[in-house]
Write a protein that holds these residues in place. Sequence first.
Motif, mmCIF file in Angstrom:
data_model
loop_
_atom_site.group_PDB
_atom_site.id
_atom_site.type_symbol
_atom_site.label_atom_id
_atom_site.label_comp_id
_atom_site.label_asym_id
_atom_site.label_seq_id
_atom_site.Cartn_x
_atom_site.Cartn_y
_atom_site.Cartn_z
ATOM 1 N N PRO A 213 0.773 -1.246 0.101
ATOM 2 C CA PRO A 213 -0.045 0.158 -0.102
ATOM 3 C C PRO A 213 0.898 1.215 -0.041
ATOM 4 N N LEU A 214 0.398 2.193 -0.680
ATOM 5 C CA LEU A 214 1.160 3.590 -0.758
ATOM 6 C C LEU A 214 0.001 4.748 -0.183
ATOM 7 N N TRP A 215 0.611 5.425 0.631
ATOM 8 C CA TRP A 215 -0.149 6.690 1.349
ATOM 9 C C TRP A 215 0.221 7.800 0.238
ATOM 10 N N VAL A 216 -0.694 8.665 -0.156
ATOM 11 C CA VAL A 216 -0.419 9.688 -0.861
ATOM 12 C C VAL A 216 -0.985 11.203 -0.270
ATOM 13 N N GLN A 217 -0.008 12.009 -0.247
ATOM 14 C CA GLN A 217 -0.496 13.496 0.318
ATOM 15 C C GLN A 217 -0.389 14.768 -0.796
ATOM 16 N N GLU A 218 -1.302 15.166 -0.968
ATOM 17 C CA GLU A 218 -1.002 16.660 -1.875
ATOM 18 C C GLU A 218 -0.200 17.349 -0.943
ATOM 19 N N VAL A 219 0.773 18.135 -1.800
ATOM 20 C CA VAL A 219 1.520 19.355 -1.036
ATOM 21 C C VAL A 219 1.801 20.558 -1.784
ATOM 22 N N ASP A 220 2.134 21.536 -0.792
ATOM 23 C CA ASP A 220 2.136 22.867 -1.548
ATOM 24 C C ASP A 220 3.142 22.864 -3.024
ATOM 25 N N LYS A 221 4.529 22.397 -2.348
ATOM 26 C CA LYS A 221 5.589 22.371 -3.362
ATOM 27 C C LYS A 221 6.662 21.149 -2.715
ATOM 28 N N PRO A 222 7.370 20.745 -3.735
ATOM 29 C CA PRO A 222 8.247 19.602 -2.964
ATOM 30 C C PRO A 222 9.153 19.954 -2.201
ATOM 31 N N SER A 223 9.706 21.406 -2.004
ATOM 32 C CA SER A 223 10.764 21.843 -1.294
ATOM 33 C C SER A 223 10.333 22.243 0.157
ATOM 34 N N PRO A 227 1.391 19.917 3.729
ATOM 35 C CA PRO A 227 0.169 19.441 3.298
ATOM 36 C C PRO A 227 -1.239 19.996 2.690
ATOM 37 N N ILE A 228 -1.752 19.801 1.752
ATOM 38 C CA ILE A 228 -2.826 20.111 1.465
ATOM 39 C C ILE A 228 -3.840 19.306 1.301
ATOM 40 N N GLY A 229 -5.004 19.286 2.010
ATOM 41 C CA GLY A 229 -6.048 18.045 2.192
ATOM 42 C C GLY A 229 -5.504 17.009 2.908
ATOM 43 N N ALA A 230 -6.254 16.003 2.875
ATOM 44 C CA ALA A 230 -6.179 14.851 3.731
ATOM 45 C C ALA A 230 -5.225 13.772 3.092
ATOM 46 N N GLU A 231 -4.492 13.142 3.795
ATOM 47 C CA GLU A 231 -3.659 11.814 3.211
ATOM 48 C C GLU A 231 -4.572 10.692 3.116
ATOM 49 N N HIS A 232 -4.401 9.817 2.130
ATOM 50 C CA HIS A 232 -5.137 8.513 2.021
ATOM 51 C C HIS A 232 -4.380 7.740 1.517
ATOM 52 N N CYS A 233 -4.980 6.364 1.589
ATOM 53 C CA CYS A 233 -4.278 5.145 1.389
ATOM 54 C C CYS A 233 -4.618 4.552 0.080
#
Length: 238
Positions: A213-223, A227-233
């Motif tokens: 499984p992978l957990w994915v999280q949107e972020v503002d920018k890589p550096s 977090p933007i929004g909720a993390e999900h699996c």
Amino acid sequence: MCGRLNITDDPWVTQILLDFGIENPYEPRHLGRFIRATQEISIVLEEKVKATTGPMTQRRVQSAAWWLLQEATANGFQPSRYTSFNSRYDKLFVPSSAAYHPFQSSRCIIIANGFGETQETGKVKRYFDFRTAHEPILFAGLYRIWQHTHQHAPFYSCSIITLPPHPKLQCYHDKASPMMLPNDRDLIDAWLDPDFHHVEAFRPLLMPSLYQPLWVQEVDKPSTYQPIGAEHCIPSDN
């Protein structure tokens, strides 16, 4: 695959290295939450060495520049102008490609806790970070060894093989997905063995698969990775 990795110092990574038979799993280790292409990373490889009993192979951790093709400078090497932090799966069996010969006998593994992808829609870019929960990711890689005329020590470079986009990851990056390996001892032994040239045996691995499984999280920018929004699996395929 976007060129950034997340590699942290945790017991899972150390245990994997010990399981692989690495005598010293702590050096050299390049750690960082935001490691970009062209930077130094740690790869697991197996090379032939001379011994009193004759030639043998040794498995170890090696520093390598994350950019397969390099150009010589007066003081060493620098990344080639040709993009090569990734090696496309459809070039592995093409004799004229940069990935062909490394795929035959210079395969490696990059162990990471996560990676990043960028999805572009028009002029809008969205950044996503992926991580695992209980065990590291085993990325399938290739490496090359370079020798400079003015330096004794060899220089190592590497790339991560990329596959077609996985259906579960396509909404986060629709161009490609990184090639990940299952933690299977026989497979790992064959992948790292420089004398194993029957690369047709690896063709089934060139279909994108999620072995964990992978957990994915949107972020503002890589550096900054805020977090933007909720993390999900994202569930594995098994």
